[in-house]
Design a protein around this motif. Structure first.
Motif, PDB file in Angstrom:
ATOM      1  N   LEU A 548       0.823  -1.209   0.000  1.00 51.34           N
ATOM      2  CA  LEU A 548       0.000   0.000   0.000  1.00 51.34           C
ATOM      3  C   LEU A 548       0.859   1.262   0.000  1.00 51.34           C
ATOM      4  CD1 LEU A 548      -2.725  -1.173   2.533  1.00 51.34           C
ATOM      5  CD2 LEU A 548      -3.078  -0.729   0.104  1.00 51.34           C
ATOM      6  N   THR A 549       1.992   1.213   0.702  1.00 52.21           N
ATOM      7  CA  THR A 549       2.894   2.366   0.720  1.00 52.21           C
ATOM      8  C   THR A 549       3.463   2.614  -0.667  1.00 52.21           C
ATOM      9  OG1 THR A 549       3.478   1.969   3.031  1.00 52.21           O
ATOM     10  CG2 THR A 549       4.975   3.330   1.748  1.00 52.21           C
ATOM     11  N   ALA A 550       3.826   1.531  -1.365  1.00 56.38           N
ATOM     12  CA  ALA A 550       4.330   1.674  -2.728  1.00 56.38           C
ATOM     13  C   ALA A 550       3.258   2.265  -3.645  1.00 56.38           C
ATOM     14  CB  ALA A 550       4.793   0.310  -3.251  1.00 56.38           C
ATOM     15  N   GLN A 551       1.993   1.800  -3.481  1.00 53.99           N
ATOM     16  CA  GLN A 551       0.895   2.362  -4.260  1.00 53.99           C
ATOM     17  C   GLN A 551       0.720   3.852  -3.975  1.00 53.99           C
ATOM     18  OE1 GLN A 551      -2.012  -1.292  -3.453  1.00 53.99           O
ATOM     19  NE2 GLN A 551      -2.980   0.223  -4.749  1.00 53.99           N
ATOM     20  N   GLU A 552       0.832   4.195  -2.699  1.00 52.79           N
ATOM     21  CA  GLU A 552       0.667   5.595  -2.298  1.00 52.79           C
ATOM     22  C   GLU A 552       1.721   6.486  -2.952  1.00 52.79           C
ATOM     23  OE1 GLU A 552       0.471   8.171   1.867  1.00 52.79           O
ATOM     24  OE2 GLU A 552       0.513   5.975   1.927  1.00 52.79           O
ATOM     25  N   GLU A 553       2.975   6.004  -2.971  1.00 54.62           N
ATOM     26  CA  GLU A 553       4.051   6.795  -3.568  1.00 54.62           C
ATOM     27  C   GLU A 553       3.834   6.962  -5.071  1.00 54.62           C
ATOM     28  OE1 GLU A 553       7.628   4.814  -2.481  1.00 54.62           O
ATOM     29  OE2 GLU A 553       7.646   5.605  -0.429  1.00 54.62           O
ATOM     30  N   LYS A 554       3.379   5.897  -5.739  1.00 50.65           N
ATOM     31  CA  LYS A 554       3.109   5.999  -7.175  1.00 50.65           C
ATOM     32  C   LYS A 554       1.991   7.001  -7.461  1.00 50.65           C
ATOM     33  CE  LYS A 554       4.566   1.262  -8.329  1.00 50.65           C
ATOM     34  NZ  LYS A 554       4.117  -0.096  -8.756  1.00 50.65           N
ATOM     35  N   LEU A 555       0.954   6.984  -6.614  1.00 54.80           N
ATOM     36  CA  LEU A 555      -0.155   7.919  -6.807  1.00 54.80           C
ATOM     37  C   LEU A 555       0.281   9.365  -6.585  1.00 54.80           C
ATOM     38  CD1 LEU A 555      -3.061   5.906  -5.147  1.00 54.80           C
ATOM     39  CD2 LEU A 555      -2.935   6.622  -7.535  1.00 54.80           C
ATOM     40  N   HIS A 556       1.170   9.582  -5.607  1.00 55.37           N
ATOM     41  CA  HIS A 556       1.698  10.934  -5.391  1.00 55.37           C
ATOM     42  C   HIS A 556       2.453  11.410  -6.633  1.00 55.37           C
ATOM     43  CE1 HIS A 556       0.577  12.017  -1.348  1.00 55.37           C
ATOM     44  NE2 HIS A 556       0.970  10.842  -0.872  1.00 55.37           N
ATOM     45  N   ALA A 557       3.263  10.504  -7.216  1.00 53.33           N
ATOM     46  CA  ALA A 557       4.009  10.875  -8.426  1.00 53.33           C
ATOM     47  C   ALA A 557       3.064  11.184  -9.587  1.00 53.33           C
ATOM     48  CB  ALA A 557       4.959   9.735  -8.802  1.00 53.33           C
ATOM     49  N   ARG A 558       2.004  10.384  -9.729  1.00 53.23           N
ATOM     50  CA  ARG A 558       1.041  10.623 -10.809  1.00 53.23           C
ATOM     51  C   ARG A 558       0.254  11.916 -10.575  1.00 53.23           C
ATOM     52  NH1 ARG A 558      -1.752   4.833 -10.827  1.00 53.23           N
ATOM     53  NH2 ARG A 558      -3.226   5.801 -12.298  1.00 53.23           N
ATOM     54  N   LEU A 559      -0.010  12.254  -9.298  1.00 57.39           N
ATOM     55  CA  LEU A 559      -0.670  13.523  -8.988  1.00 57.39           C
ATOM     56  C   LEU A 559       0.183  14.706  -9.426  1.00 57.39           C
ATOM     57  CD1 LEU A 559      -2.174  12.828  -5.459  1.00 57.39           C
ATOM     58  CD2 LEU A 559      -3.466  13.691  -7.390  1.00 57.39           C
ATOM     59  N   ALA A 560       1.490  14.609  -9.182  1.00 56.99           N
ATOM     60  CA  ALA A 560       2.394  15.693  -9.588  1.00 56.99           C
ATOM     61  C   ALA A 560       2.414  15.846 -11.104  1.00 56.99           C
ATOM     62  CB  ALA A 560       3.802  15.415  -9.058  1.00 56.99           C
ATOM     63  N   GLU A 561       2.370  14.713 -11.823  1.00 52.71           N
ATOM     64  CA  GLU A 561       2.390  14.759 -13.290  1.00 52.71           C
ATOM     65  C   GLU A 561       1.091  15.342 -13.853  1.00 52.71           C
ATOM     66  OE1 GLU A 561       5.125  10.695 -13.716  1.00 52.71           O
ATOM     67  OE2 GLU A 561       3.032  10.721 -14.355  1.00 52.71           O
ATOM     68  N   ARG A 577      -7.095   8.519  -1.522  1.00 51.72           N
ATOM     69  CA  ARG A 577      -7.819   8.462  -0.247  1.00 51.72           C
ATOM     70  C   ARG A 577      -8.137   7.020   0.133  1.00 51.72           C
ATOM     71  NH1 ARG A 577     -11.970  13.436   0.638  1.00 51.72           N
ATOM     72  NH2 ARG A 577     -10.760  15.111  -0.303  1.00 51.72           N
ATOM     73  N   VAL A 578      -8.546   6.223  -0.851  1.00 51.99           N
ATOM     74  CA  VAL A 578      -8.866   4.825  -0.577  1.00 51.99           C
ATOM     75  C   VAL A 578      -7.628   4.080  -0.095  1.00 51.99           C
ATOM     76  CG1 VAL A 578      -9.613   2.657  -1.618  1.00 51.99           C
ATOM     77  CG2 VAL A 578     -10.790   4.787  -2.205  1.00 51.99           C
ATOM     78  N   VAL A 579      -6.494   4.305  -0.785  1.00 47.28           N
ATOM     79  CA  VAL A 579      -5.254   3.620  -0.416  1.00 47.28           C
ATOM     80  C   VAL A 579      -4.786   4.050   0.970  1.00 47.28           C
ATOM     81  CG1 VAL A 579      -2.806   3.377  -0.986  1.00 47.28           C
ATOM     82  CG2 VAL A 579      -4.516   3.245  -2.798  1.00 47.28           C
ATOM     83  N   VAL A 580      -4.838   5.359   1.260  1.00 52.58           N
ATOM     84  CA  VAL A 580      -4.398   5.866   2.566  1.00 52.58           C
ATOM     85  C   VAL A 580      -5.270   5.308   3.680  1.00 52.58           C
ATOM     86  CG1 VAL A 580      -4.222   7.946   3.992  1.00 52.58           C
ATOM     87  CG2 VAL A 580      -3.336   7.965   1.668  1.00 52.58           C
ATOM     88  N   ALA A 581      -6.587   5.280   3.449  1.00 48.11           N
ATOM     89  CA  ALA A 581      -7.495   4.754   4.471  1.00 48.11           C
ATOM     90  C   ALA A 581      -7.212   3.282   4.751  1.00 48.11           C
ATOM     91  CB  ALA A 581      -8.946   4.935   4.020  1.00 48.11           C
ATOM     92  N   GLU A 582      -6.972   2.501   3.675  1.00 42.70           N
ATOM     93  CA  GLU A 582      -6.684   1.076   3.886  1.00 42.70           C
ATOM     94  C   GLU A 582      -5.345   0.894   4.601  1.00 42.70           C
ATOM     95  OE1 GLU A 582      -6.149  -3.153   1.459  1.00 42.70           O
ATOM     96  OE2 GLU A 582      -6.710  -1.330   0.354  1.00 42.70           O
ATOM     97  N   ARG A 583      -4.339   1.717   4.231  1.00 43.67           N
ATOM     98  CA  ARG A 583      -3.037   1.583   4.881  1.00 43.67           C
ATOM     99  C   ARG A 583      -3.133   1.900   6.372  1.00 43.67           C
ATOM    100  NH1 ARG A 583       0.429   5.032   6.483  1.00 43.67           N
ATOM    101  NH2 ARG A 583      -0.358   6.766   5.235  1.00 43.67           N
TER     102      ARG A 583
END
Length: 599
Positions: A548-561, A577-583
């Motif tokens: 989930l942490t890896a997913q979160e980091e990828k989503l942050h990178a995609r948000l910046a792009e 939000r879904v990933v953060v809540a599950e983590r």
């Protein structure tokens, strides 16, 4: 005192933009035992100054001289580890055998203080906060002459910040630190450097002394500095009338400072604001009756009854993972209760600042996006334009016509806060509002909140902000209750110390209040089979957390792009939000399994 390093006429520009000077012929020195706090506006050159000091960035002019054999460590703004590395590879890389670091009390103190319990853990699956603590530990374990820290308090709770401050003072090594945490600056630093307009001004003392010096400098400034002077006067009034710790041993011209603030009203007229709040809200604001909140089988609130009244100003504290954000969501109605009921007054107009990114109109400019909400706002008896509020929150006139799509993450958060305030809510819920704000912007935010007539609930690790804008402090100790602390954050830290500090992120049990029966004896230890099962659960949950942490980091990178694509931003933010809540849910389960595994 021996001189450790010197900067002589050092010049540095923004990379790729020779027209923008960050450091203009700066000359400074660091002596043995100096503890220097670096302050200034975001983007003003603070991190560049630290990179120059450590030699990680070459200078375009001037020179740097360092004493021979200088032992120095640097905590940079970003935490980058080699793929496949373990925590021990980062923190304990200078030790050849386990018995060497295990026998070193400094290493044990650092690991315990930062909540690092598993040095064999892979760094690939660490969350952003865990990576920050690992990097900080690596910078502190060595035998050093000078440590250079860039935002070391990020991701630390109030208790962790207190430990770090004590550790650095006790070490008696030279320190250069960039942080927006004013309590930390006041507690630790013996000198302050202000980076502004390419220059670095040096002042004796910590944050309070720097405010005195800046107020005196502002008093002598011309009319063009009127806005800055007014803010300094308000901040100075707080320092002189606030807690005694804020005004201990000032070294500057106190007589001139007293004359400067003689006609300044108290930072907050509580009675007057209470009258405004009652008129706007009526008697009922938010109430929880026999409220129960559970997360992944863990009870955060157990049949709690609490009333939030008109004009209440509440700060909520607790260790990371104790449920502060979940409590805010329960108060706002965003999260349903697992038991009991929530009552909201009919006149309540609520606004909530969360830690997540919200969609902003990328096609508008900053001022236009703010005026789309309202052109004027009233704080008590004071009316302000959208432009004035933006300036208080770190958007000078030159930045107010910047397209929203070109804002940085920190600027987007400030714009989010500005739009929220312009809507004139009468109940305000703030979750870590100090993230990405420099000390000037923080002072502006606190100045606004001082005169804001409504009900306020703040979750923040910034002790200075909590003590200044809140009248009451509530704590989550992990016992299913909301504990009122008349002694504020000081009482919270005392109770935590008395209870014994647990692992970082674990919620301790609150000590019994006066008149309550003593705690029951510890439950019998679990048997070996149950421990083995718990260990398996903990390992499984840890693997899931890493995913989930890896997913979160990828989503942050995609948000910046996708910064210029509003529809894509909303979609990615929803996924995040879904990933953060599950983590967060998995993390609580993992903590429970780890406790059971330890018996």
């Amino acid at each position: 005192m021996a001189n450790l390093l010197n900067l002589e006429n050092v010049t540095a520009h923004v990379p790729g933009d020779a027209s923008r000077v960050l450091l203009d012929a700066v000359s400074l020195g660091v002596e043995q035992g100096d503890r220097i706090g670096v302050v200034g506006l975001n983007g003003g050159g603070k991190s560049t100054l630290l990179d120059v000091i450590t030699g990680e960035r070459p200078v375009e002019g001037g020179r740097i001289s360092r004493v021979g054999g200088l032992r120095m460590a640097h905590l940079a703004q970003h935490d980058r580890f080699p793929p496949g590395s373990r925590v021990r590879d980062i923190v304990l890389q200078h030790y050849d055998a386990d018995h060497e670091w295990a026998a070193d009390p400094r290493v044990r103190d650092v690991l315990d203080g930062l909540g690092i319990t598993d040095v064999e853990r892979s760094t690939d699956g660490l969350s952003g906060g865990e990576k920050r603590r690992v990097s900080l530990a690596a910078a502190l374990v060595g035998d050093l002459d000078l440590v250079v820290l860039d935002e070391p308090t990020n991701h630390l709770d109030v208790e962790g910040i207190g430990w770090l401050a004590k550790h650095l003072v006790d070490r008696r090594i030279a320190l250069v630190v960039v942080t927006h945490d004013r309590w930390f600056l006041d507690t630790v630093c013996t000198r302050t450097w202000e980076v502004a307009n390419g220059n670095v001004e040096s002042y004796l003392g910590g944050y309070a002394d720097w405010v005195y010096a800046r107020a005196e400098r502002s008093r002598q400034a011309d009319a063009a500095e009127q806005r800055r002077r007014n803010l300094a006067r308000k901040e100075l009034a707080w320092l002189r009338r606030g807690p005694p710790a804020r005004t201990s041993k000032p070294r500057y011209r106190i007589e001139a400072a007293e004359a400067l603030i003689a006609d300044v009203p108290a930072p907050r007229n509580t009675v007057e604001l209470m009258q405004f709040a009652t008129n706007r809200l009526g008697r009922t604001v938010l109430e929880l009756e026999d409220a129960t909140v559970r997360v992944a089988g863990r009870t955060l609130l157990d049949r709690v009854t609490y009333r939030l009244g008109p004009g209440d100003r509440i700060g909520i504290v607790g260790v990371n993972g104790s449920g502060k954000t979940t409590l805010l969501r329960a108060l706002s109605g965003e999260r349903e209760l697992d038991g009991g009921r929530r009552v909201q007054g009919s006149t309540v107009k609520m606004a909530q600042l969360s830690q997540e990114l919200v969609d902003l109109p990328a096609d508008l400019r900053v001022l236009e996006a703010t005026e789309a909400v309202a052109k004027y706002v009233r704080f008590g008896k004071q009316e302000m334009t959208a432009s004035q509020v933006l300036e208080r929150l770190g958007f000078p006139a030159s930045r107010q016509w910047t397209p929203v799509g070109r804002l940085s993450g920190g600027e987007r958060r400030r714009l989010q806060l500005t739009r929220l305030l312009m809507d004139e809510p009468n109940v305000l819920l703030l979750d870590e509002p100090t993230n990405d704000l420099d000390v000037d912007t923080l002072a502006g935010l606190e100045d606004l909140l001082d005169g804001w007539p409504g009900t306020l609930v703040v979750v923040s690790h910034d002790r200075y902000l909590t003590e200044r804008v809140c009248d009451q402090v509530l704590a989550l100790f992990g016992d299913g209750k909301l504990t009122h602390l008349p002694g504020g954050i000081g009482e919270y830290l005392d109770r935590r110390a008395a209870a014994g500090r647990g692992p970082s992120g674990a919620a301790p049990t609150a000590p019994p209040a006066a008149g309550e029966p003593a705690a029951k004896p510890d439950a019998p230890k679990v048997n070996a089979a149950a421990q083995r099962a718990a260990r398996k659960d903990a390992q499984r949950l840890e693997r899931r957390m890493e995913q989930l942490t890896a997913q979160e980091e990828k989503l942050h990178a995609r948000l910046a792009e996708a910064a210029t694509d509003p529809s894509r931003l909303v979609e990615l933010d929803r996924e995040l939000r879904v990933v953060v809540a599950e983590r967060e849910s998995v993390e609580i389960e993992w903590l429970d399994a780890a406790e059971r595994a330890e018996g």
